[in-house]
Design a protein around this motif. Sequence first.
Motif, PDB file in Angstrom:
ATOM      1  N   SER A   1     137.971   8.617  85.818  1.00 19.72           N
ATOM      2  CA  SER A   1     137.771   9.829  86.524  1.00 19.72           C
ATOM      3  C   SER A   1     136.602  10.148  86.973  1.00 19.72           C
ATOM      4  CB  SER A   1     138.249  10.859  85.398  1.00 19.72           C
ATOM      5  OG  SER A   1     137.457  10.722  84.277  1.00 19.72           O
ATOM      6  N   CYS A   2     136.553  11.487  87.823  1.00 16.92           N
ATOM      7  CA  CYS A   2     135.363  11.490  88.809  1.00 16.92           C
ATOM      8  C   CYS A   2     134.035  11.803  88.132  1.00 16.92           C
ATOM      9  CB  CYS A   2     135.738  12.493  89.787  1.00 16.92           C
ATOM     10  SG  CYS A   2     135.661  14.331  89.299  1.00 16.92           S
ATOM     11  N   GLY A   3     134.053  12.849  86.902  1.00 14.69           N
ATOM     12  CA  GLY A   3     132.932  12.854  86.283  1.00 14.69           C
ATOM     13  C   GLY A   3     132.392  14.340  86.725  1.00 14.69           C
ATOM     14  N   THR A   4     132.720  14.828  87.965  1.00 16.35           N
ATOM     15  CA  THR A   4     132.152  16.103  88.317  1.00 16.35           C
ATOM     16  C   THR A   4     133.239  17.452  88.695  1.00 16.35           C
ATOM     17  OG1 THR A   4     132.585  15.465  90.646  1.00 16.35           O
ATOM     18  CG2 THR A   4     130.229  14.818  89.468  1.00 16.35           C
ATOM     19  N   CYS A   5     134.516  17.149  88.379  1.00 17.54           N
ATOM     20  CA  CYS A   5     135.240  18.507  88.707  1.00 17.54           C
ATOM     21  C   CYS A   5     135.369  19.025  87.370  1.00 17.54           C
ATOM     22  CB  CYS A   5     136.802  17.532  88.848  1.00 17.54           C
ATOM     23  SG  CYS A   5     137.603  17.169  87.499  1.00 17.54           S
ATOM     24  N   TYR A   6     136.159  20.215  87.659  1.00 15.22           N
ATOM     25  CA  TYR A   6     136.214  21.366  86.572  1.00 15.22           C
ATOM     26  C   TYR A   6     136.840  20.674  85.236  1.00 15.22           C
ATOM     27  CZ  TYR A   6     138.826  25.361  84.362  1.00 15.22           C
ATOM     28  OH  TYR A   6     139.209  26.076  83.439  1.00 15.22           O
ATOM     29  N   TRP A   7     137.733  19.662  84.909  1.00 10.08           N
ATOM     30  CA  TRP A   7     138.318  19.171  83.910  1.00 10.08           C
ATOM     31  C   TRP A   7     137.155  18.316  83.399  1.00 10.08           C
ATOM     32  CZ3 TRP A   7     141.254  20.472  87.945  1.00 10.08           C
ATOM     33  CH2 TRP A   7     142.107  21.383  87.883  1.00 10.08           C
ATOM     34  N   CYS A   8     136.525  17.180  84.088  1.00  9.38           N
ATOM     35  CA  CYS A   8     135.634  16.304  83.760  1.00  9.38           C
ATOM     36  C   CYS A   8     134.579  17.099  83.288  1.00  9.38           C
ATOM     37  CB  CYS A   8     135.192  15.386  84.949  1.00  9.38           C
ATOM     38  SG  CYS A   8     136.378  14.417  85.342  1.00  9.38           S
ATOM     39  N   LEU A   9     133.801  18.285  83.492  1.00  4.06           N
ATOM     40  CA  LEU A   9     132.801  18.626  83.245  1.00  4.06           C
ATOM     41  C   LEU A   9     133.119  19.498  81.817  1.00  4.06           C
ATOM     42  CD1 LEU A   9     131.295  20.092  86.226  1.00  4.06           C
ATOM     43  CD2 LEU A   9     130.453  18.346  84.925  1.00  4.06           C
TER      44      LEU A   9
ATOM     45  N   LEU B   1     142.562  15.035  82.650  1.00  2.00           N
ATOM     46  CA  LEU B   1     143.356  15.841  83.508  1.00  2.00           C
ATOM     47  C   LEU B   1     142.531  16.002  85.077  1.00  2.00           C
ATOM     48  CD1 LEU B   1     143.721  18.805  80.965  1.00  2.00           C
ATOM     49  CD2 LEU B   1     145.485  16.857  81.598  1.00  2.00           C
ATOM     50  N   CYS B   2     141.602  15.220  85.222  1.00  4.99           N
ATOM     51  CA  CYS B   2     140.808  14.981  86.313  1.00  4.99           C
ATOM     52  C   CYS B   2     141.905  14.720  87.631  1.00  4.99           C
ATOM     53  CB  CYS B   2     139.940  13.926  86.400  1.00  4.99           C
ATOM     54  SG  CYS B   2     139.002  13.656  87.921  1.00  4.99           S
ATOM     55  N   PRO B   3     142.096  15.537  88.473  1.00  2.00           N
ATOM     56  CA  PRO B   3     142.885  15.546  89.574  1.00  2.00           C
ATOM     57  C   PRO B   3     142.716  14.026  90.563  1.00  2.00           C
ATOM     58  CG  PRO B   3     141.748  17.422  89.922  1.00  2.00           C
ATOM     59  CD  PRO B   3     141.083  17.045  88.896  1.00  2.00           C
TER      60      PRO B   3
HETATM   61 ZN   LIG Z   1     137.251  14.851  87.516  1.00  2.00          ZN
END
Ligand SMILES: [Zn+2]
Length: 316
Positions: free
Chosen positions: A64-72, A78-80
Amino acid sequence: GDVLIRVLACGVCGTDLRIQAGEFLAESYPLIAGHEVSGRVEAVGRQVDNCTVGDIVAVNPNVSCGTCYWCLRGRPHLCPSMRAIGVALPGGFAEYLAAPARQVLVMPSDLAPEAAAMMEPVSCCVHGLDLAGITAGDPTVILGGGSIGLILLQLARHSGAAPLVVVEPLQAKRDLACSLGADVVIDPSGLCLEDLRRRIDEATAGGPQVVIEASGHEAAARVALGLPRRGGTVLFFGVQQPSLEIPLRPFDVYHNEITIRGAFTNPLTDSRARQVLAAGRVKVLPLISHRFPLEEIAAALDAVRAGSAVKAMVMP
Ligand SMILES: [Zn+2]
Ligand SMILES: [Zn+2]
């Protein structure tokens, strides 16, 4: 920051059949599938400090990206932008796999490679167990006695689920469920949904507190919502057809305070899965019914499609 892994074992999952059929999540073909990977570290990038050459490792495939709403907010599953090794990125049905170091987990060196490859499915089941919310003494039903159902069975047992009922049409899988701690097994073959519900009611003396749908079959999804006793929980864990619709009575959900949840992949549960495997809390070797060399990957997929395999491993 990558780790080069010599693949030792890679589990075949129902998801791989969906990918092969072209109906699930894969972004483009050709694709090397396989997301349940273990192997030996062959080389590491300069910045890698969590494993060294020679380590036996398992791979968390979900990047996952590590920076989106869900990751944070601690919900990376749930990271898109989540992309999975073996689904969108090249996977483990290969001799070698390169994975980002943060996806790589060192496993106990005395664990069989096939058992280490079960880290991913076990980590998904650990997440499922968290969401099922089983407390000691909860009558619990697991629909489906495949490898996932049988891992959830063992985790539920350690949580004190009682009685623990497994519904599974294949005799061999029911036998395995009994040997791994099921109190009651039910063969749903030839039962209408109403009769099946009655059998489960009897086995749980009034209905389960927790129902886990672990088969991915439509009939199981249809029966699941009608099973829990008042105040109970239904957890959708199996991968159903995206187009499937089932009726729901909002009044019953309200009046009986039914909780309906889904469990998707393995957020932050891989090191817990390692502990579960290292301590032998979940026995995975009895689940591995078939082993294939890499050249026989098609036969491995066929064995899973036929339903006779509990768990098939490709061992390059
Ligand atoms: Zn993410
Ligand atoms: Zn899988």
